[in-house]
Design an enzyme around this catalytic site. Sequence first.
Site, PDB file in Angstrom:
ATOM      1  CG  HIS A  30      -0.352   0.016   2.530  1.00 12.27           C
ATOM      2  ND1 HIS A  30       0.175   1.167   3.101  1.00 12.27           N
ATOM      3  CD2 HIS A  30      -0.167  -0.966   3.447  1.00 12.27           C
ATOM      4  CE1 HIS A  30       0.652   0.884   4.301  1.00 12.27           C
ATOM      5  NE2 HIS A  30       0.465  -0.405   4.538  1.00 12.27           N
ATOM      6  CB  CYS A  73       1.818  -3.586   4.896  1.00 18.88           C
ATOM      7  SG  CYS A  73       0.250  -4.240   5.500  1.00 18.88           S
TER       8      CYS A  73
END
Length: 168
Positions: free
Chosen positions: A129, A141
């Site tokens: 992201h 992430c």
Amino acid sequence: MKTPNDMVLSPRGLRFRGRDFPCTIGRGGVSANKTEGDGATPVGVHGIVGLLYRPDRMARPADWAVPIRPGDLWCDDPRHEDYNLMVRAPFPASHERLFRADPLYDLVIITDWNWPRARYRAGSAIFLHRWRRAQAPTEGCVAMRADHLLWIAQRIRFGARLIVPPQP
């Protein structure tokens, strides 16, 4: 064996199709023993299983991208049967909003980490992201500049993988 669709994490960033993209990883570094809440990015070969985008903020980046709608959530409660799955509000268990006020999840590439049958406390939702800012760590992430993420999202195909090798 690596393929042209593979994204490989290295000390220089995320390598894809001959280019290196600066990125950040989890505050817990890279781990071969990922657990819920440790902030680590898990070692392994992770298949790409989804692409989400905010249609109110951007055009559809690929024909297989799915729009994020108000009320879309991701369950991060290891005790719940929907652990590590996308769910809808109202939702009683712990979750993360996908339809956010900030732009972090305007475009999300979903990996198959601990999915589709999640192991208890093995960690949820390893996404690619947008980053908050350069060098700001994530909760596990991989994050990068918005234009780099879009460039990748427009080019990944079926069979794409995120490869996270162990760090020395």
